[in-house]
Scaffold this active site. Structure first.
Site, PDB file in Angstrom:
ATOM      1  N   ALA A  62       1.021  -1.060  -0.047  1.00 15.62           N
ATOM      2  CA  ALA A  62      -0.046  -0.150  -0.050  1.00 15.62           C
ATOM      3  C   ALA A  62       1.026   1.208   0.246  1.00 15.62           C
ATOM      4  O   ALA A  62       2.092   1.065   0.299  1.00 15.62           O
ATOM      5  CB  ALA A  62      -0.860  -0.166   1.268  1.00 15.62           C
ATOM      6  N   GLY A 105       0.338  -4.978   0.965  1.00 12.49           N
ATOM      7  CA  GLY A 105      -0.969  -4.963   0.339  1.00 12.49           C
ATOM      8  C   GLY A 105      -0.732  -5.689  -1.087  1.00 12.49           C
ATOM      9  O   GLY A 105      -1.748  -6.275  -1.624  1.00 12.49           O
ATOM     10  N   GLU A 128       5.091  -5.093   6.756  1.00 17.80           N
ATOM     11  CA  GLU A 128       4.425  -4.153   7.639  1.00 17.80           C
ATOM     12  C   GLU A 128       4.963  -4.108   8.879  1.00 17.80           C
ATOM     13  O   GLU A 128       5.179  -2.720   9.493  1.00 17.80           O
ATOM     14  CB  GLU A 128       3.045  -4.579   7.576  1.00 17.80           C
ATOM     15  CG  GLU A 128       2.120  -4.354   6.402  1.00 17.80           C
ATOM     16  CD  GLU A 128       2.241  -5.955   5.430  1.00 17.80           C
ATOM     17  OE1 GLU A 128       3.098  -6.573   5.697  1.00 17.80           O
ATOM     18  OE2 GLU A 128       1.127  -5.957   4.843  1.00 17.80           O
TER      19      GLU A 128
HETATM   20  N1  DAK Z   1       4.549   3.122  -0.924  1.00 14.73           N
HETATM   21  C1  DAK Z   1       4.826   4.287  -1.453  1.00 14.73           C
HETATM   22  N2  DAK Z   1       5.770   4.437  -2.307  1.00 14.73           N
HETATM   23  C2  DAK Z   1       6.755   3.348  -2.440  1.00 14.73           C
HETATM   24  C3  DAK Z   1       6.317   1.889  -1.599  1.00 14.73           C
HETATM   25  C4  DAK Z   1       5.020   2.015  -0.818  1.00 14.73           C
HETATM   26  N3  DAK Z   1       4.905   0.923  -0.299  1.00 14.73           N
HETATM   27  N4  DAK Z   1       7.430   1.095  -2.398  1.00 14.73           N
HETATM   28  C5  DAK Z   1       8.107   1.734  -2.933  1.00 14.73           C
HETATM   29  N5  DAK Z   1       7.786   3.240  -3.089  1.00 14.73           N
HETATM   30  C6  DAK Z   1       8.541   4.238  -3.869  1.00 14.73           C
HETATM   31  C7  DAK Z   1       9.918   4.554  -3.151  1.00 14.73           C
HETATM   32  O1  DAK Z   1       9.242   5.504  -2.040  1.00 14.73           O
HETATM   33  C8  DAK Z   1      10.585   5.235  -4.357  1.00 14.73           C
HETATM   34  O2  DAK Z   1      10.011   6.519  -4.640  1.00 14.73           O
HETATM   35  P1  DAK Z   1      10.974   7.854  -4.754  1.00 14.73           P
HETATM   36  O3  DAK Z   1      11.476   7.953  -3.347  1.00 14.73           O
HETATM   37  O4  DAK Z   1      11.900   7.674  -5.956  1.00 14.73           O
HETATM   38  O5  DAK Z   1      10.022   8.869  -5.058  1.00 14.73           O
HETATM   39  C9  DAK Z   1      10.062   4.270  -5.293  1.00 14.73           C
HETATM   40  O6  DAK Z   1       9.062   3.659  -5.029  1.00 14.73           O
HETATM   41  C10 DAK Z   1      11.397   3.276  -5.758  1.00 14.73           C
HETATM   42  O7  DAK Z   1      11.551   2.871  -4.525  1.00 14.73           O
HETATM   43  P2  DAK Z   1      13.079   2.467  -3.931  1.00 14.73           P
HETATM   44  O8  DAK Z   1      13.981   3.467  -4.172  1.00 14.73           O
HETATM   45  O9  DAK Z   1      12.760   2.118  -2.443  1.00 14.73           O
HETATM   46  O10 DAK Z   1      13.582   1.162  -4.621  1.00 14.73           O
HETATM   47  P3  DAK Z   1      14.478   0.206  -4.047  1.00 14.73           P
HETATM   48  O11 DAK Z   1      14.585  -0.770  -5.275  1.00 14.73           O
HETATM   49  O12 DAK Z   1      15.748   0.712  -3.400  1.00 14.73           O
HETATM   50  O13 DAK Z   1      13.616  -0.924  -3.030  1.00 14.73           O
HETATM   51  C11 DAK Z   1      11.780  -1.845  -1.952  1.00 14.73           C
HETATM   52  C12 DAK Z   1      12.382  -1.453  -3.421  1.00 14.73           C
HETATM   53  C13 DAK Z   1      10.433  -2.703  -2.412  1.00 14.73           C
HETATM   54  C14 DAK Z   1      12.435  -2.690  -1.108  1.00 14.73           C
HETATM   55  C15 DAK Z   1      11.405  -0.462  -1.132  1.00 14.73           C
HETATM   56  O14 DAK Z   1      10.866   0.409  -1.993  1.00 14.73           O
HETATM   57  C16 DAK Z   1      10.366  -0.887  -0.050  1.00 14.73           C
HETATM   58  O15 DAK Z   1      11.010  -1.301   0.898  1.00 14.73           O
HETATM   59  N6  DAK Z   1       9.067  -0.543  -0.131  1.00 14.73           N
HETATM   60  C17 DAK Z   1       8.358  -0.550   0.622  1.00 14.73           C
HETATM   61  C18 DAK Z   1       7.643  -1.873   1.019  1.00 14.73           C
HETATM   62  C19 DAK Z   1       6.748  -1.978   2.027  1.00 14.73           C
HETATM   63  O16 DAK Z   1       7.038  -1.568   3.318  1.00 14.73           O
HETATM   64  N7  DAK Z   1       5.496  -2.416   1.551  1.00 14.73           N
HETATM   65  C20 DAK Z   1       4.434  -2.647   2.661  1.00 14.73           C
HETATM   66  C21 DAK Z   1       3.590  -1.258   2.544  1.00 14.73           C
HETATM   67  S1  DAK Z   1       2.461  -1.381   4.139  1.00 14.73           S
HETATM   68  C22 DAK Z   1      -5.171  -1.575   4.955  1.00 14.73           C
HETATM   69  C23 DAK Z   1      -4.817  -2.858   4.524  1.00 14.73           C
HETATM   70  C24 DAK Z   1      -3.491  -3.174   4.343  1.00 14.73           C
HETATM   71  C25 DAK Z   1      -2.476  -2.316   4.051  1.00 14.73           C
HETATM   72  C26 DAK Z   1      -2.997  -0.716   4.197  1.00 14.73           C
HETATM   73  C27 DAK Z   1      -4.250  -0.773   4.886  1.00 14.73           C
HETATM   74  N8  DAK Z   1      -6.389  -1.234   5.492  1.00 14.73           N
HETATM   75  C28 DAK Z   1      -7.665  -2.401   5.489  1.00 14.73           C
HETATM   76  C29 DAK Z   1      -6.827  -0.137   6.001  1.00 14.73           C
HETATM   77  C30 DAK Z   1      -1.271  -2.671   3.477  1.00 14.73           C
HETATM   78  C31 DAK Z   1      -0.309  -2.162   3.805  1.00 14.73           C
HETATM   79  C32 DAK Z   1       1.212  -2.080   3.324  1.00 14.73           C
HETATM   80  O17 DAK Z   1       1.179  -2.603   2.237  1.00 14.73           O
END
Ligand code: DAK
Length: 255
Positions: A62, A105, A128
């Site tokens: 997400a 997500g 998460e």
């Molecule tokens: N959100 C927003 N932007 C993201 C993102 C994300 N999840 N993942 C990557 N990006 C963006 C980065 O910020 C970056 O943007 P700029 O800084 O260039 O503007 C761009 O994508 C490229 O990412 P990186 O520079 O970080 O790329 P790397 O290859 O170095 O790293 C990575 C890739 C996948 C390891 C890293 O980007 C990363 O750790 N990303 C976050 C992964 C993560 O934590 N995902 C879980 C998110 S929490 C709900 C139910 C469910 C959910 C929410 C609500 N309700 C029922 C209410 C779900 C929650 C989640 O999914």
């Protein structure tokens, strides 16, 4: 411009997220639009299989940037879970073709599909916990059902992702293929399923779900018996069995 679209190829619907600059992270807008698209898919009897395929990265979760400032009620308003449930409830087979990251997500989106095919470079997980939250769109429910409690807890508690081979070994994905044949493999599987009897597929999908939720084997089998018998009211049952007897390929029409 929209960041999610639906294309059609024969009887296959192809849902695609196009937000490559954020690794296809799921914004509220994308998920809201997904809800609308899934309604269209449900209404379109011509679509017999749905494939979700996002180039390079399935979805890195997400949108973290859109969630930072949320309080409890605003977080709740991120309507991911009902939309993913709508996907899970579609009466057609759904396939997630996973390339690159399927995290948070994004992983939950893949889990709401019936079949997951991963490219060798895929990385899947629930990061998460590293953000101070937990999976919230079906992950804590669907992952243990699929890979068992211990593996799901390990993935969710540690936040460490798994590679495609490990995902295959623990049953998180059905198949692993080289990245350059991922789309072709998903497309072939979709075409294969599109030729099957749609009402029988829908009944099988519903019965499997009912069986997983049933309190006992007997209760599940009772649901199965009804669904099975009901298929004998369909033209496709006559077509399938007549085709067998006549030594030809059946043509199913979803009737
Ligand atoms: N959100 C927003 N932007 C993201 C993102 C994300 N999840 N993942 C990557 N990006 C963006 C980065 O910020 C970056 O943007 P700029 O800084 O260039 O503007 C761009 O994508 C490229 O990412 P990186 O520079 O970080 O790329 P790397 O290859 O170095 O790293 C990575 C890739 C996948 C390891 C890293 O980007 C990363 O750790 N990303 C976050 C992964 C993560 O934590 N995902 C879980 C998110 S929490 C709900 C139910 C469910 C959910 C929410 C609500 N309700 C029922 C209410 C779900 C929650 C989640 O999914």
């Amino acid at each position: 411009m929209g960041q999610i679209m639906l294309k059609k190829s024969g009887h296959t619907g192809i849902l695609q997220i196009t937000r490559p600059q954020a690794l296809n992270a799921l914004s509220r807008e994308i998920v809201d639009e997904m809800a609308w698209i899934l309604e269209k898919v449900q209404e379109d009897r011509d679509i017999r299989v749905l494939v979700i395929y996002n180039e390079k990265n399935f979805a890195a979760g997400a949108d973290i940037k859109g969630m930072i400032g949320c309080g409890r009620e605003e977080a709740r308003a991120f309507v991911f879970a009902p939309v993913f449930q709508k996907l899970a409830d579609l009466p057609i087979p759904t396939i997630a073709a996973i390339e690159g990251y399927a995290l948070g997500g994004g992983m939950e989106l893949a889990l709401a599909c019936d079949i997951r095919i991963a490219a060798e470079d895929a990385k899947l997980g629930f990061p998460e916990i590293n953000l101070g939250i937990m999976p919230g769109a079906g992950g804590t429910i669907r992952a243990p059902r699929l890979i068992g409690e211990a593996k799901a807890k390990e993935m969710i508690f540690t936040g460490s992702g798994v590679d495609a081979r490990t995902a295959l070994a623990i049953g998180l994905v059905n198949r692993v293929v080289p990245p350059d044949v991922l789309w072709k493999t998903a497309e072939e599987m979709a075409q294969r399923l599109a030729q099957k009897a749609p009402l029988a597929l829908a009944a099988a999908k519903k019965t499997i779900e009912a069986g997983l939720r049933a309190g006992s084997v007997e209760a599940g089998v009772a649901v199965e018996t009804e669904a099975w018998a009901g298929l004998f009211e369909t033209k496709d049952q006559k077509e399938g069995m007549n085709a067998f007897v006549e030594k030809r390929k059946p043509v199913f029409r979803g009737k």
